[in-house]
Enzyme design. Structure first.
Site, PDB file in Angstrom:
ATOM      1  N   ASP A  22       0.784  -1.230   0.000  1.00  0.00           N
ATOM      2  CA  ASP A  22       0.000   0.000   0.000  1.00  0.00           C
ATOM      3  C   ASP A  22       0.826   1.295   0.000  1.00  0.00           C
ATOM      4  O   ASP A  22       1.747   1.409   0.818  1.00  0.00           O
ATOM      5  CB  ASP A  22      -0.867   0.068   1.262  1.00  0.00           C
ATOM      6  CG  ASP A  22      -1.563  -1.230   1.557  1.00  0.00           C
ATOM      7  OD1 ASP A  22      -1.369  -2.204   0.827  1.00  0.00           O
ATOM      8  OD2 ASP A  22      -2.279  -1.275   2.561  1.00  0.00           O
ATOM      9  N   ASP A 144      -6.612   1.433   8.853  1.00  0.00           N
ATOM     10  CA  ASP A 144      -6.319   2.303   7.708  1.00  0.00           C
ATOM     11  C   ASP A 144      -6.985   3.677   7.814  1.00  0.00           C
ATOM     12  O   ASP A 144      -7.797   4.076   6.969  1.00  0.00           O
ATOM     13  CB  ASP A 144      -6.758   1.627   6.394  1.00  0.00           C
ATOM     14  CG  ASP A 144      -6.208   0.221   6.271  1.00  0.00           C
ATOM     15  OD1 ASP A 144      -5.209  -0.059   6.963  1.00  0.00           O
ATOM     16  OD2 ASP A 144      -6.778  -0.597   5.547  1.00  0.00           O
ATOM     17  N   GLU A 204     -11.026  -1.830   3.025  1.00  0.00           N
ATOM     18  CA  GLU A 204      -9.715  -1.378   3.488  1.00  0.00           C
ATOM     19  C   GLU A 204      -9.363  -0.033   2.864  1.00  0.00           C
ATOM     20  O   GLU A 204      -9.980   0.382   1.867  1.00  0.00           O
ATOM     21  CB  GLU A 204      -8.643  -2.419   3.092  1.00  0.00           C
ATOM     22  CG  GLU A 204      -8.856  -3.784   3.716  1.00  0.00           C
ATOM     23  CD  GLU A 204      -7.757  -4.760   3.384  1.00  0.00           C
ATOM     24  OE1 GLU A 204      -7.380  -4.883   2.202  1.00  0.00           O
ATOM     25  OE2 GLU A 204      -7.241  -5.413   4.326  1.00  0.00           O
TER      26      GLU A 204
END
Ligand code: DQQ
Length: 488
Positions: A22, A144, A204
């Site tokens: 990410d 997140d 997410e």
């Protein structure tokens, strides 16, 4: 003995070694762009996430900086998972997911404060600032954080899911980033819905921001221990209530996830996404690197409130040798090999039309042992990225990905393609993009052709540029060459 074909991208950001996933904490600070990212320093596989760090003055050339966050004793001892960056009363602050609890994983919200060069980071002694999910909710995740300023206060959303039924994003508010009040789910959507797309039951890496006269929510869909895709909703946001008006995929390719956005100092809303490896774990670990960030893309809203996605124009700085051809006519059922095109790091802009299905073939070996085809069917309006014959390597995944691109039957299709060895980004018009990974093994899989499947193809024009290398890790911008003072 033939050397192995170089698969590491030359101008997309990827670390010299090990695992990257990410993008985190995108921020432009005093003119420089900062990219943080999920990083495993122990190998080319996911594990004990740290925050890697790179910075750039142009979003194209990236220089490595020291690791920003390392798991330590306390709420992030099992990992510094994803999050964002904000400026809190002048202090750069990372808001990230601290994970502890061993096999009984617990996810918390933590802070780290940075110095004015964003190099040294100190975890806030108040961590975790959000310890656990709301007690009345049974959630499938709690991670997140994405944070923004609103009416002189802070707002935070967390990726979550209401157990067994629907993806969710949870909304919090704070006056000081330290104490947080849970408000409500900002958005939920049943995992049973599939029209116009499926959004699963765990979301997410949420991103939530104003764009034009609307707001956009982005979520990465996780389900059944698998990463799926990034979905986005455009809608109205008022009084802490978001009303989605439309849902769509952000990228229709095979490997695009964990989209992260930033507002740069020019007021552009930029997005980057992680493209994972589409090959076996064995091949990934043998290569000793895994994970690529896509080019930054500029997001805008069209008058009909469709999300427009375009590659940043700054990439043009990489352009080298240029070749232009067209107009070309390719009879139905035939192929035209474009002479003089030979490369694996290319930018291509073309306009073409057919009454049937036709496309461009890249990474094509002389006798088609390997080829990637990008084709469009003007009858079904489906754009396909066909990598089923892209590699003779049994470890490389095949398959066909793509999506519907509304285009009138008589209109030409405009494609903008970035090819960078094992990653391809395809942009159709300014509303559809696809990120795909390919691993050709042959050194001569560098040709290009146009193929008319079942009706004549007219290519109005095609421009091909060879692109030069980008980031520091690709050797062309050794640390002493860069034009900004060394960070360390
Ligand atoms: N990757 C991170 C999580 C996030 C996931 C862990 C998405 O924070 O939910 O490395 O790829």
């Amino acid at each position: 003995m033939q050397t192995a074909v170089e698969q590491r991208p030359a101008y997309h950001f990827c670390p010299a070694r090990n695992w990257m996933s990410d993008p985190n904490g995108l921020i432009q600070w005093r003119g420089r762009y900062h990219l943080f990212y999920q990083y495993n320093p122990n190998g080319a596989f996911w594990g004990t996430p740290h925050w890697g760090h790179a910075l750039s003055s142009d979003l194209v050339h990236w220089d490595d900086a020291p690791t920003a966050l390392t798991p330590g004793a306390g709420p992030d001892e099992d990992g510094c998972w994803s999050g964002c960056a904000v400026v809190d009363r002048g202090v750069p602050t990372l808001v990230y997911t601290g994970v502890d609890g061993g096999n009984v994983r617990r996810e918390h919200v933590c802070l780290a404060r940075g110095d004015n060069r964003l190099v040294a980071w100190r975890k806030d002694p108040a961590n975790p600032v959000i310890g656990d999910p709301p007690p009345h909710l049974s959630v499938t995740g709690f991670r997140d954080p994405y944070v923004w300023r609103e009416n002189g206060e802070w707002r935070l959303v967390l990726g979550s899911g209401i157990r067994g039924s629907e993806g969710a994003v949870l909304l919090y508010r704070s006056t000081d980033l330290l104490s947080w009040e849970y408000l409500k789910p900002l958005c939920t959507r049943p995992g049973s819905l599939t029209d116009p797309l499926w959004t699963g039951s765990m979301w997410e890496c949420p991103q939530f921001f104003p764009l034009g006269d609307r707001h956009v929510l982005m979520v990465s869909i996780w389900e059944g221990d698998r990463l799926h895709h990034v979905a986005h909703a455009v809608g109205r946001y008022r009084d802490s209530t978001f009303e989605p008006e439309s849902w769509a995929r952000l990228d229709v390719g095979g490997e695009y996830y964990a989209a992260a956005t930033m507002l740069d100092e020019r007021g552009r809303r930029l997005v980057m996404g992680w493209s994972w490896e589409a090959r076996s774990r064995r091949a990934q670990e043998a290569a000793d690197w895994a994970g690529v960030q896509t080019l930054p893309r500029v997001l805008t809203l069209s008058p009909d409130r469709t999300l427009r996605v375009e590659p940043i124009p700054e990439v043009a700085v990489l352009r080298g040798a240029h070749r232009r051809a067209g107009p070309l006519q390719v009879p139905g059922g035939t192929e035209f090999v474009l002479p003089g095109v030979d490369g694996d790091c290319l930018e291509i802009v073309l306009e073409m039309w057919s009454a049937g299905e036709a496309g461009i073939v890249l990474r094509r070996s002389p006798h088609r042992e390997e080829e990637l085809m990008v084709r469009f069917d003007w009858r079904t309006q489906f754009l396909a990225i066909d990598r089923s014959r892209s590699s003779i390597d049994p470890d490389a995944y095949g398959g066909v990905h793509g999506g519907t691109f509304p285009l009138a039957a008589q209109d030409a299709l405009r494609l903008h393609i970035f090819l960078d060895r094992s990653i391809v980004e395809v942009y159709a018009g300014d509303t559809l993009c696809a990120t795909e990974r390919i691993y050709p093994l042959r050194h001569d899989s560098t040709g290009m052709s146009f193929r008319a499947m079942d009706a004549p193809l007219s290519v109005a024009s095609v421009d091909v540029w060879h692109l030069n290398e980008g980031g520091a890790e690709h050797g062309n911008r050794a640390k002493e060459q860069r034009d900004e003072p060394a960070l360390e």
